[in-house]
Design a protein around this motif. Structure first.
Motif, PDB file in Angstrom:
ATOM      1  N   LYS A  94       1.032 -71.178 -29.400  1.00  0.00           N
ATOM      2  CA  LYS A  94       0.647 -70.089 -30.601  1.00  0.00           C
ATOM      3  C   LYS A  94       0.123 -70.607 -31.348  1.00  0.00           C
ATOM      4  O   LYS A  94      -0.525 -69.987 -32.373  1.00  0.00           O
ATOM      5  N   TRP A 135      -3.378 -71.130 -31.275  1.00  0.00           N
ATOM      6  CA  TRP A 135      -4.365 -69.377 -32.028  1.00  0.00           C
ATOM      7  C   TRP A 135      -3.907 -68.826 -33.646  1.00  0.00           C
ATOM      8  O   TRP A 135      -4.807 -68.655 -33.680  1.00  0.00           O
ATOM      9  N   PRO A 192       0.491 -62.421 -32.095  1.00  0.00           N
ATOM     10  CA  PRO A 192       0.444 -62.942 -30.226  1.00  0.00           C
ATOM     11  C   PRO A 192       0.323 -62.398 -29.146  1.00  0.00           C
ATOM     12  O   PRO A 192       2.095 -61.868 -28.993  1.00  0.00           O
ATOM     13  N   ASN A 200      -5.953 -61.939 -29.719  1.00  0.00           N
ATOM     14  CA  ASN A 200      -5.126 -62.501 -30.154  1.00  0.00           C
ATOM     15  C   ASN A 200      -4.210 -62.996 -28.636  1.00  0.00           C
ATOM     16  O   ASN A 200      -2.955 -63.312 -28.815  1.00  0.00           O
TER      17      ASN A 200
END
Ligand SMILES: *Cc1c(COP(=O)(O)O)cnc(C)c1O
Length: 478
Positions: A147, A150, A169, A216
């Motif tokens: 995460k 990202w 996400p 995402n």
């Protein structure tokens, strides 16, 4: 850990408590001299002699199941006495206290290095990893790293745009993932994108996974092997589908391998299967040391291909011999015994030893699956030739009983074989699952077959299935 409410006090009357205490433990005990058992739902007013306290707790625990007959759990239920001794010697060591226990810290480091080598990290010396309390914690850590990476990519893309902005996400996985991934997505507010089962495919489909990815997507979770049926997901093909996606769209989606069970099976008995860091897209891997790592609960491991896969700002530092040591964990204090036991088992078995143990376990699973198929009342979904685990259902022409009846009748004889219904799109299918572990011998397998064959005539003459009990289905998650 179950979330508990205060217990009922129904059984706390003076009369009940007087009868609850064996006179041998209480009145006749020269030290204690108690006449009633202590209360169960509030702290007793005064201390008990250790022998009495021990007997009371020991007696209550007699009603726990016999772990060796539990074919539901993946978790280790037998270790050598030497491992038990070492664990006893280390139960007072706090894993986080690297300064006080530098040798325990060193054994943890060596275990990470051994796993990095076993899983073919491009440079085992620079791969990073840590011990955890199990795969669930390891999956949380791996998911957090995905995460955060990202978020970093999104921030660069938006050139000074605010993180996280409005983007949400998401994480792509098969519907067959273990419940820890649902937890991760819930706790860390990530959208869970699941590929359903279809026909005889009971795990992730590579093309369907790639189709769910967008800018995402923090990663794709692949499972080696699935808790639903013991099958390995096609990790190489998932990576290939994501390579093709990158060529088409430029999206570079990392893969995490949840190898809770399989990451300690495949390296020894499926050496030709390429599922690990040999695949450049695999950025992290977890395993449960307490499953096929052959250690008592709770220990797990999380490893990243290289430091680039684990964002530096997630790492905390603790004091270590005057310097500092990087740590990545959800917990702070935790016992050192399990990590020591993992190192002991690595040292004790080596590659050859693990191979022998996993091979034997798999052979027990395969022959048990074959014999269940031979009975004719059942249809195998898997055969125990990936994880030493297989799932089976009743044959199409069986109408008198269902898998829940079989599970219930086996439980009467002491065997725990869970029955459960598959998720979307195969909610029409209910199965039984057998997990073979080290210690489930061919002899025990023969006893299980005897019991199964003993209950079948009665089941066949039932008028119809007696319906199922949802509570039983929960056992399969272990
Ligand atoms: C068991 C399991 C987990 C959870 O592992 P724990 O060590 O019990 O926390 C996660 N994923 C898979 C595939 C599992 O089999």
């Amino acid at each position: 850990m179950a979330l508990h409410h205060g217990g009922t006090r129904r059984d706390e009357s003076d009369e009940r408590r007087r009868l609850a205490l064996n006179p041998f433990y209480g009145q006749a005990n020269p030290v204690g001299g108690m006449t009633t058992a202590p209360p169960k739902h509030r702290l007793p007013d005064s201390p008990l002699p250790p022998t009495t306290a021990y007997q009371l707790v020991h007696d209550e625990l007699m009603l726990d199941g016999n772990a060796r007959l539990n074919l539901a759990t993946f978790v280790t239920t037998w270790m050598e006495p030497q491992a038990g001794v070492l664990m006893g010697e280390c139960r007072d060591k706090n894993m986080i206290d690297k300064d006080e226990y530098p040798r325990t810290a060193e054994l943890e480091r060596r275990c990470v290095a051994m796993l990095a080598d076993l899983w073919h990290a491009p440079d085992p010396a620079t791969a990073v990893g840590c011990s955890t309390t199990g795969s669930s914690e390891a999956c949380m850590l791996a998911g957090m790293a995905l995460k955060r990476r990202w978020a970093q990519r999104a921030a660069t893309r938006k050139e000074g745009g605010r993180y996280p902005g409005t983007a949400r996400p998401n994480l792509v996985m098969g519907v067959n993932v273990q419940v820890c991934w649902e937890k991760f997505c819930n706790f860390w507010e990530v959208e869970m994108r699941q590929v359903p089962m279809e026909g005889d495919r009971f795990h992730l489909d590579p093309e369907a996974a790639a189709a769910l990815c967008d800018e995402n997507t923090i990663g794709v979770v692949t499972v080696l092997g699935s808790t639903f049926d013991g099958s390995y997901e096609p990790i190489g093909e998932v990576c290939a589908a994501l390579d093709a996606l990158q060529e088409r769209t430029g999206l570079d989606v990392p893969v995490h391998v949840d190898g809770a069970s399989g990451a300690m099976v495949a390296p020894f008995v499926d050496e030709d299967l390429v599922w690990d860091f040999r695949l450049p897209r695999v950025s992290s891997i977890n395993t449960s040391g307490h499953k096929y790592g052959l250690v008592y609960p709770g220990v797990g491991w999380a490893l990243w291909r290289s430091p680039a896969e684990l964002p530096e700002e997630l790492v905390f530092r603790v004091t270590y011999l005057g310097g500092d040591m990087p740590t990545f964990a959800l917990n702070f204090s935790r016992p050192g015994a399990q990590v020591v036991a993992q190192y002991y088992t690595f040292l004790r078995l080596g590659r050859e030893g693990y191979r022998a143990v996993q091979q034997t376990t798999r052979e027990v699973a395969r022959s048990l699956a074959d014999r269940i198929e031979e009975i004719g009342d059942f249809r195998l979904l898997t055969r125990g030739d990936q994880l030493p685990v297989f799932a089976f259902t009743t044959a199409p022409d069986v109408t008198a009983f269902d898998v829940f009846d079989v599970s219930r009748r086996l439980r009467e004889r002491g065997w725990l074989v869970p029955a459960y219904t598959f998720p979307e799109n195969r909610t029409d299918l209910s199965v039984l699952r057998v997990v073979c572990r080290n210690g489930f011998s061919a002899d025990l397998g023969a006893l299980l077959m005897e019991d199964l064959e003993r209950i079948l005539p009665e089941l066949r003459s039932q008028p119809h299935p007696l319906g199922h009990d949802e509570a039983m289905a929960t056992a399969f998650h272990h």
